[in-house]
Design a protein around this motif. Structure first.
Motif, mmCIF file in Angstrom:
data_model
loop_
_atom_site.group_PDB
_atom_site.id
_atom_site.type_symbol
_atom_site.label_atom_id
_atom_site.label_comp_id
_atom_site.label_asym_id
_atom_site.label_seq_id
_atom_site.Cartn_x
_atom_site.Cartn_y
_atom_site.Cartn_z
ATOM 1 N N ARG A 63 1.304 -1.098 -0.006
ATOM 2 C CA ARG A 63 0.219 -0.515 -0.033
ATOM 3 C C ARG A 63 0.786 1.238 0.081
ATOM 4 N N SER A 64 2.693 1.051 -0.054
ATOM 5 C CA SER A 64 3.332 2.553 -0.079
ATOM 6 C C SER A 64 3.244 2.103 -1.785
ATOM 7 N N ALA A 65 3.460 3.598 -2.143
ATOM 8 C CA ALA A 65 4.108 3.953 -3.801
ATOM 9 C C ALA A 65 5.527 4.078 -3.331
ATOM 10 N N PHE A 66 6.148 3.874 -2.512
ATOM 11 C CA PHE A 66 8.024 3.516 -2.754
ATOM 12 C C PHE A 66 8.422 2.499 -2.117
ATOM 13 N N PRO A 67 9.375 1.573 -1.823
ATOM 14 C CA PRO A 67 9.700 0.610 -1.309
ATOM 15 C C PRO A 67 9.620 1.349 -0.084
ATOM 16 N N LEU A 68 9.070 0.923 1.068
ATOM 17 C CA LEU A 68 9.320 0.424 2.557
ATOM 18 C C LEU A 68 10.696 0.142 2.934
ATOM 19 N N LEU A 69 11.910 -0.559 3.562
ATOM 20 C CA LEU A 69 12.443 -1.417 4.449
ATOM 21 C C LEU A 69 11.650 -1.229 5.103
ATOM 22 N N VAL A 70 12.229 -2.557 5.890
ATOM 23 C CA VAL A 70 11.550 -3.179 7.362
ATOM 24 C C VAL A 70 12.467 -3.827 8.745
ATOM 25 N N SER A 71 12.687 -3.567 9.339
ATOM 26 C CA SER A 71 13.297 -3.580 10.830
ATOM 27 C C SER A 71 13.736 -5.030 11.184
ATOM 28 N N ASP A 72 15.332 -5.633 11.310
ATOM 29 C CA ASP A 72 15.588 -6.692 11.855
ATOM 30 C C ASP A 72 14.620 -6.912 12.572
ATOM 31 N N ASP A 73 14.185 -6.204 13.428
ATOM 32 C CA ASP A 73 13.928 -6.025 14.851
ATOM 33 C C ASP A 73 11.867 -5.686 14.770
ATOM 34 N N LEU A 74 11.833 -6.769 13.539
ATOM 35 C CA LEU A 74 9.859 -5.203 13.659
ATOM 36 C C LEU A 74 9.485 -6.412 15.009
ATOM 37 N N ARG A 75 8.369 -5.745 15.059
ATOM 38 C CA ARG A 75 7.500 -5.832 16.195
ATOM 39 C C ARG A 75 6.374 -5.716 16.203
ATOM 40 N N LEU A 76 5.456 -5.825 17.048
ATOM 41 C CA LEU A 76 4.236 -5.704 16.614
ATOM 42 C C LEU A 76 3.692 -4.005 17.873
ATOM 43 N N MET A 77 3.101 -3.588 17.058
ATOM 44 C CA MET A 77 2.495 -2.394 18.431
ATOM 45 C C MET A 77 1.938 -3.060 19.372
ATOM 46 N N ASP A 78 2.063 -2.257 20.723
ATOM 47 C CA ASP A 78 1.860 -3.061 21.746
ATOM 48 C C ASP A 78 0.159 -3.128 21.675
ATOM 49 N N THR A 79 -1.020 -5.028 21.744
ATOM 50 C CA THR A 79 -2.049 -4.632 22.206
ATOM 51 C C THR A 79 -2.873 -3.815 23.143
ATOM 52 N N VAL A 80 -2.161 -3.390 24.237
ATOM 53 C CA VAL A 80 -3.672 -2.609 24.680
ATOM 54 C C VAL A 80 -3.310 -1.206 23.955
ATOM 55 N N LEU A 81 -3.035 -0.899 22.581
ATOM 56 C CA LEU A 81 -3.493 0.324 22.403
ATOM 57 C C LEU A 81 -4.858 -0.031 21.649
ATOM 58 N N PHE A 82 -4.806 -0.823 20.647
ATOM 59 C CA PHE A 82 -6.542 -0.993 20.596
ATOM 60 C C PHE A 82 -7.437 -1.859 21.115
ATOM 61 N N ARG A 83 -7.630 -1.514 22.669
ATOM 62 C CA ARG A 83 -8.566 -2.028 23.754
ATOM 63 C C ARG A 83 -9.091 -1.011 23.824
ATOM 64 N N ASP A 84 -10.018 -0.823 24.786
ATOM 65 C CA ASP A 84 -11.744 0.101 24.901
ATOM 66 C C ASP A 84 -11.111 -0.024 26.323
ATOM 67 N N GLY A 85 -11.333 1.248 26.680
ATOM 68 C CA GLY A 85 -10.806 1.398 28.463
ATOM 69 C C GLY A 85 -9.295 1.754 28.815
ATOM 70 N N ALA A 86 -8.897 2.233 29.853
ATOM 71 C CA ALA A 86 -7.877 2.410 30.012
ATOM 72 C C ALA A 86 -6.578 1.714 29.342
ATOM 73 N N MET A 87 -5.606 1.906 29.352
ATOM 74 C CA MET A 87 -4.534 1.125 28.831
ATOM 75 C C MET A 87 -3.723 0.777 29.781
ATOM 76 N N GLY A 88 -3.295 1.541 30.565
ATOM 77 C CA GLY A 88 -2.439 1.469 32.270
ATOM 78 C C GLY A 88 -1.624 2.008 31.563
ATOM 79 N N LEU A 89 -0.935 3.222 30.840
ATOM 80 C CA LEU A 89 -0.191 3.968 30.197
ATOM 81 C C LEU A 89 1.217 4.020 31.495
ATOM 82 N N THR A 90 2.010 4.466 31.799
ATOM 83 C CA THR A 90 3.037 4.312 32.353
ATOM 84 C C THR A 90 4.413 5.270 31.254
ATOM 85 N N LEU A 91 4.675 6.131 31.909
ATOM 86 C CA LEU A 91 5.612 7.142 30.973
ATOM 87 C C LEU A 91 6.630 7.514 31.830
#
Length: 546
Positions: free
Chosen positions: A497-525
């Motif tokens: 879906r990109s009109a130019f070639p994207l590179l992929v990191s050797d340590d590609l990881r999943l975005m934190d699943t808590v981001l996608f849940r409704d309600g508080a995510m328990g974020l710590t800074l």
């Protein structure tokens, strides 16, 4: 000290002469001296005078939601040239503002320059200096080697120049001397002293007034009320009466678009942060949550309009409403920046600075992160945020974007991967892309360069792009996918879906699943490193080990 004249808006318009250069203090609906601008427009319709005006706006005057601002002046014959940091913007389905029609129909010379640079230009004009030498705008559409900030073909390339100082190239913006400054405040006394107690910001009122006054020009102030002479607290007077020539009374002036008056915006009341409504569960909230994970407690962070504007509200929901000090180009420091029509203001600000002073902080990189939006990203990491061909009025222009990104240590661009009608489901397990948007925002070459990715790499700036389906980072070898949302297919939903070639990191990881849940995510800074240094120093001072 002479008492100031109190005029109607129409009578104040009679002070304007043919060929005058006007400078206007406003930020869309915030602080807009709309009555005075309306008076000028009415005079022209009645008398065909004044003619051939130049209008300067460090930030947009007016919007598409009821405050006309510059559109009062957008009449062929009245307006010859406009120089602005931004312009009224709104939905693509709405009728374009008159100023945009004039620009597109080659009826007016029009420039789009960085807001902070325009504020600095007023300070230069007030001190009788020839202009502003800056790195802001280098390598973008503002650079004279590109468009020079010109918005149509009628506009000559005669304001910004390329200069070499020592071995370095700089942009030089020649001073524009105003004949009339049109500003707005809350209260004027009989001698023209101005206070701003009900305003969300004083914006650039003082600098614009200095620029006109010091060059023999006039200063017209629109206010909500008039007080008896010398009754105002001198500590609260932001523009002294020695600068003001005429006052226009408008008791019904709006604080900002859609807001007649909110004391929490002007710092006269501290409202509980719990009163702020929660952000609706959506794709935009997912992106704002991921952007929030880039921040640390104790940081000073700049914020732009768009999805990123949700981040302070995400932090507030997570119990971190005051953990980050937000700085907005309009002048608010601290508090929680507001959304929609009130963007540019904060609830419960710690301070409300002049815009020019705020840009001194921003251009000098006196902050940790900036969170901004994007329209397009290209293979070189360039970002377009100001130009949509055939739908130009949807965007406001460069505003403070170029001032901020010229030196920001870390830049987080936040926005969706594709545009147009789409169906993307968000749930506890991640994303489900049922029907993707027909238009990718990752294009081979942006329509116009508002941010230069290669210059950012040379400056050592860290740049990431947060979308709903992945996170990418600008690296010397190219834009690299570093995280992917659960439920998203890397090849089908990102790379293809990109009109130019994207590179992929050797340590590609999943975005934190808590981001996608409704309600508080328990974020710590985490704590900002500067805060940790202070803790260690304090420990050493009381005998504790560092």
């Amino acid at each position: 000290m002479k008492k100031v004249e109190i005029l109607t808006a129409r009578a104040a318009a009679d002070l304007i002469e043919d060929g005058d250069v006007l400078t206007v203090s406003s930020s869309s609906g915030l602080g807009c001296p709309d009555s005075v601008l309306q008076g000028i427009g009415e005079r022209f319709r009645q008398t065909q005078s004044p003619r051939g005006l130049t209008s300067v706006h460090p930030i947009a005057a007016g919007d598409m939601y009821g405050i006309k601002g510059i559109d009062h002046l957008a009449q062929p014959g009245l307006l010859t040239r406009v120089v602005a940091g931004s312009y009224p913007s709104g939905p693509s389905s709405a009728e374009p503002p008159a100023i945009w029609s004039m620009i597109e129909n080659e009826q007016v010379e029009a420039y789009n320059f960085p807001s902070g640079t325009l504020f600095q230009m007023h300070r230069a004009v007030a001190a009788h200096q020839p202009g502003v030498l800056t790195k802001v705008g280098e390598g973008t559409f503002i650079d004279p080697r590109d468009r020079g900030g010109r918005m149509n073909e009628t506009t000559p390339a005669d304001i910004v120049e390329l200069h070499t100082v020592g071995s370095e190239e700089w942009l030089f913006f020649r001073s524009i001397v105003p004949d009339v400054a049109i500003i707005r405040a809350t209260t004027a006394d009989e001698y023209g002293n101005l206070t701003f107690e009900d305003e969300g910001s004083p914006l650039g009122a003082l600098d614009l007034a200095y620029a006109a006054h010091n060059n023999g020009g006039l200063v017209i102030a629109q206010v909500k009320r008039v007080a008896s002479g010398r009754s105002l607290d001198p500590q609260k007077v932001r523009v002294p009466g020695i600068l003001v020539d005429a006052v226009v009374l408008d008791p019904d002036q709006m604080q900002t678009t859609g807001t007649r008056y909110d004391p929490a915006i002007s710092g006269q009341l501290r409202r509980p942060l719990a009163d702020l409504p929660p952000v609706a569960y959506s794709l935009e909230k997912v992106m704002a949550r991921r952007a929030a994970q880039e921040l640390a407690e104790g940081e000073t962070v700049n914020l732009g309009f768009g999805v990123s504007a949700l981040v302070p509200h995400v932090l507030n929901e997570e119990g971190h409403g005051t953990a980050v000090s937000w700085v907005l180009e309009q002048g608010a420091v601290g508090g929680v920046p507001l959304l929609d029509f009130a963007f540019g203001c904060s609830q419960n600000p710690d301070a409300i600075m002049q815009s020019a002073d705020q840009f001194t902080l921003l251009q000098g990189a006196g902050f940790s992160h900036t969170l901004l939006s994007f329209l397009e990203i290209d293979a070189r990491g360039n970002v377009n945020v100001h130009h949509l061909p055939r739908r130009r009025h949807v965007t406001a222009g460069v505003g403070g974007f170029a001032d901020i990104t010229a030196a920001a240590p870390e830049i987080v661009f936040v926005g969706s991967f594709t545009a147009g009608r789409r169906q993307i489901e968000v749930g506890a397990d991640g994303l489900g892309i049922v029907e993707d948007g027909p238009h990718t925002k990752l294009v081979p070459e942006v329509a116009a360069v508002t941010f230069n990715g290669q210059l950012a790499l040379r400056r050592g700036q860290r740049v990431i792009y947060v979308t709903e389906r992945c996170v990418m980072e600008l690296r010397p070898e190219g834009i690299t996918v570093t995280e992917i949302a659960p439920g998203v297919d890397l090849d089908r939903d990102v790379l293809a879906r990109s009109a130019f070639p994207l590179l992929v990191s050797d340590d590609l990881r999943l975005m934190d699943t808590v981001l996608f849940r409704d309600g508080a995510m328990g974020l710590t800074l985490p704590r900002h490193p500067a805060h940790e240094r202070l803790v260690r120093r304090a420990g050493a001072a009381d005998g504790s080990p560092r």
